[in-house]
Write a protein that holds these residues in place. Structure first.
Motif, mmCIF file in Angstrom:
data_model
loop_
_atom_site.group_PDB
_atom_site.id
_atom_site.type_symbol
_atom_site.label_atom_id
_atom_site.label_comp_id
_atom_site.label_asym_id
_atom_site.label_seq_id
_atom_site.Cartn_x
_atom_site.Cartn_y
_atom_site.Cartn_z
ATOM 1 N N VAL A 58 -9.682 4.215 8.595
ATOM 2 C CA VAL A 58 -8.973 5.491 8.689
ATOM 3 C C VAL A 58 -9.534 6.285 9.869
ATOM 4 C CG1 VAL A 58 -8.374 5.673 6.257
ATOM 5 C CG2 VAL A 58 -10.576 6.546 7.041
ATOM 6 N N VAL A 59 -8.693 7.145 10.410
ATOM 7 C CA VAL A 59 -9.082 7.969 11.554
ATOM 8 C C VAL A 59 -9.770 9.225 11.041
ATOM 9 C CG1 VAL A 59 -8.259 9.249 13.559
ATOM 10 C CG2 VAL A 59 -7.180 7.090 12.944
ATOM 11 N N GLU A 60 -10.908 9.546 11.623
ATOM 12 C CA GLU A 60 -11.608 10.791 11.313
ATOM 13 C C GLU A 60 -12.176 11.362 12.607
ATOM 14 O OE1 GLU A 60 -16.117 9.302 10.238
ATOM 15 O OE2 GLU A 60 -14.778 9.829 8.602
ATOM 16 N N THR A 61 -12.595 12.615 12.550
ATOM 17 C CA THR A 61 -13.126 13.287 13.737
ATOM 18 C C THR A 61 -14.639 13.154 13.773
ATOM 19 O OG1 THR A 61 -11.308 14.875 13.712
ATOM 20 C CG2 THR A 61 -13.257 15.470 14.987
ATOM 21 N N ASP A 62 -15.140 12.682 14.904
ATOM 22 C CA ASP A 62 -16.578 12.616 15.112
ATOM 23 C C ASP A 62 -17.062 14.024 15.472
ATOM 24 O OD1 ASP A 62 -19.195 12.100 15.719
ATOM 25 O OD2 ASP A 62 -18.796 10.538 17.195
ATOM 26 N N GLU A 63 -17.716 14.688 14.510
ATOM 27 C CA GLU A 63 -18.121 16.078 14.715
ATOM 28 C C GLU A 63 -19.128 16.218 15.853
ATOM 29 O OE1 GLU A 63 -19.520 17.548 11.019
ATOM 30 O OE2 GLU A 63 -17.553 17.428 10.010
ATOM 31 N N ARG A 64 -19.955 15.187 16.039
ATOM 32 C CA ARG A 64 -20.969 15.290 17.090
ATOM 33 C C ARG A 64 -20.340 15.207 18.472
ATOM 34 N NH1 ARG A 64 -24.148 11.507 19.706
ATOM 35 N NH2 ARG A 64 -23.255 9.850 18.426
ATOM 36 N N ARG A 65 -19.348 14.329 18.631
ATOM 37 C CA ARG A 65 -18.698 14.168 19.927
ATOM 38 C C ARG A 65 -17.397 14.950 20.042
ATOM 39 N NH1 ARG A 65 -19.276 7.640 21.062
ATOM 40 N NH2 ARG A 65 -21.556 7.511 20.864
ATOM 41 N N GLY A 66 -16.865 15.385 18.899
ATOM 42 C CA GLY A 66 -15.635 16.150 18.934
ATOM 43 C C GLY A 66 -14.405 15.340 19.298
ATOM 44 N N ARG A 67 -14.364 14.046 18.962
ATOM 45 C CA ARG A 67 -13.213 13.200 19.259
ATOM 46 C C ARG A 67 -12.987 12.250 18.093
ATOM 47 N NH1 ARG A 67 -15.811 9.443 24.095
ATOM 48 N NH2 ARG A 67 -17.280 8.248 22.814
ATOM 49 N N PRO A 68 -11.758 11.702 17.956
ATOM 50 C CA PRO A 68 -11.468 10.840 16.807
ATOM 51 C C PRO A 68 -12.111 9.470 16.928
ATOM 52 C CG PRO A 68 -9.563 10.952 18.268
ATOM 53 C CD PRO A 68 -10.572 11.948 18.795
ATOM 54 N N ARG A 69 -12.354 8.865 15.781
ATOM 55 C CA ARG A 69 -12.865 7.497 15.694
ATOM 56 C C ARG A 69 -12.358 6.883 14.399
ATOM 57 N NH1 ARG A 69 -19.316 8.433 14.204
ATOM 58 N NH2 ARG A 69 -18.955 9.604 12.267
ATOM 59 N N LEU A 70 -12.629 5.614 14.202
ATOM 60 C CA LEU A 70 -12.168 4.893 13.020
ATOM 61 C C LEU A 70 -13.344 4.575 12.105
ATOM 62 C CD1 LEU A 70 -9.839 2.504 14.993
ATOM 63 C CD2 LEU A 70 -9.020 4.121 13.295
ATOM 64 N N ARG A 71 -13.164 4.849 10.814
ATOM 65 C CA ARG A 71 -14.198 4.538 9.814
ATOM 66 C C ARG A 71 -13.614 3.584 8.778
ATOM 67 N NH1 ARG A 71 -14.922 6.609 4.813
ATOM 68 N NH2 ARG A 71 -13.459 8.303 5.275
ATOM 69 N N GLN A 72 -14.376 2.509 8.468
ATOM 70 C CA GLN A 72 -13.870 1.540 7.495
ATOM 71 C C GLN A 72 -13.769 2.197 6.125
ATOM 72 O OE1 GLN A 72 -15.892 -2.205 7.303
ATOM 73 N NE2 GLN A 72 -14.686 -2.955 5.589
ATOM 74 N N LEU A 73 -12.575 2.083 5.543
ATOM 75 C CA LEU A 73 -12.306 2.697 4.243
ATOM 76 C C LEU A 73 -12.428 1.686 3.102
ATOM 77 C CD1 LEU A 73 -11.278 5.251 2.700
ATOM 78 C CD2 LEU A 73 -8.967 4.342 3.011
#
Length: 308
Positions: A103-118
């Motif tokens: 699923v797509v989530e926002t990387d708070e440290r970098r401030g850009r989207p990334r994918l996390r295994q759900l």
């Protein structure tokens, strides 16, 4: 006459089989003239009927399973539960032996989207730490970046392994499917199979991805609403606590004001008493001064009388 009888019987036998639903038969008897034309037309009819029946069967399979998954996903409120349910139902349906969902989530440290295994299905790489994939990284990241399905057939040996307690096999086909909502990437599903995915299975996956995107967006909106509601309730609780503290402070201020008023009244009363006492002292002082003056006058008179 014997040849004609044989031809008619062959045609009748195949026609009877077709009426019973057997579309695997065809007329193979030798014929010529009008009987040959009839034979060819009936064989072509069987081919056309078989193709139409297959298309109808595929469409029924497609619509039935789309409705089934829509019903299963309806009312889901948890992403992890949805991911495991999707993979456990979807993989066997399309004859996949392995699958993962990101699923797509926002990387708070970098401030850009990334994918996390759900979730995973027969995934050998499952561990306690979540796995992340950047956009453009590998097939999953590339699928998320370009928002298009990626299909691999004849996967090279040594790249991916489907493992069980008895076997370890290389999948023949891999499909990486983007899940979109209003052209915005929401998730990526990867499936691996020991057989090739059929066109109907790929069409089913593409259509199903739209329904999954709607459900994911609904869950995200619900989670966002619940989060905002929780924050609102927390702020309301803090505001209520502050109101209680303010009310308590106001009560303390009112009590202190009352005490100050009482003290002011007491001070005014004492000031009045002091004023009264000072007035009495002034009267006494005046009386003493008058008495002293009378005494002085008396002594002076007496002294004068004595001298006289």
């Amino acid at each position: 006459a014997a040849n004609l009888t044989t031809q008619v019987r062959a045609i009748a036998e195949v026609a009877t089989a077709v009426t019973k639903g057997d579309l695997t038969r065809s007329i193979t008897v030798d014929a010529s003239g009008e009987v040959a034309a009839l034979k060819d037309n009936i064989n072509q009819m069987i081919v056309n009927l078989k193709e139409t029946t297959q298309k109808n069967t595929e469409q029924d399979w497609l619509k039935t399973n789309l409705a089934k998954f829509s019903g299963m996903m309806q009312g889901q409120r948890d992403l992890i539960t949805l991911g495991h349910m999707l993979l456990s139902e979807l993989a066997p349906l399309v004859y996949a032996q392995q699958g993962v969902m990101y699923v797509v989530e926002t990387d708070e440290r970098r401030g850009r989207p990334r994918l996390r295994q759900l979730a995973g299905y027969a995934d050998a790489g499952v561990d306690d730490e979540p796995r992340y994939v950047e956009f453009g990284q590998g097939l999953i990241g590339q699928c998320a970046a370009q928002t298009e399905m990626i299909a691999l057939d004849d996967v090279p040996a040594g790249t991916v392994q489907i493992e069980s307690g008895l076997i370890s096999a290389v999948p023949r086909s891999v499909v990486v499917l983007p899940v979109l909502f209003e052209d915005q990437i929401k998730a990526v599903i990867e499936l691996a199979s020991l057989t090739e995915f059929t066109p109907s299975q790929r069409a089913f996956l593409e259509q199903l991805s739209g329904s999954i995107g709607i459900v994911l967006n609904t869950i995200e909106a619900t989670m966002r609403t619940e989060r905002l509601l929780s924050q609102s309730q927390q702020l309301a609780g803090e505001l209520q606590s502050q109101q209680k503290e303010l009310q308590q402070t106001n009560e303390e201020i009112a009590l202190k004001a009352q005490l100050l008023a009482e003290q002011k009244t007491e001070v005014e009363r004492k000031n009045q008493e002091i004023e009264q006492a000072r007035g009495a002292l002034e009267e006494k002082a005046a009386e003493l001064a008058l008495t002293s003056r009378y005494k002085s006058e008396f002594l002076a008179n007496m002294s004068h009388e004595l001298r006289t």
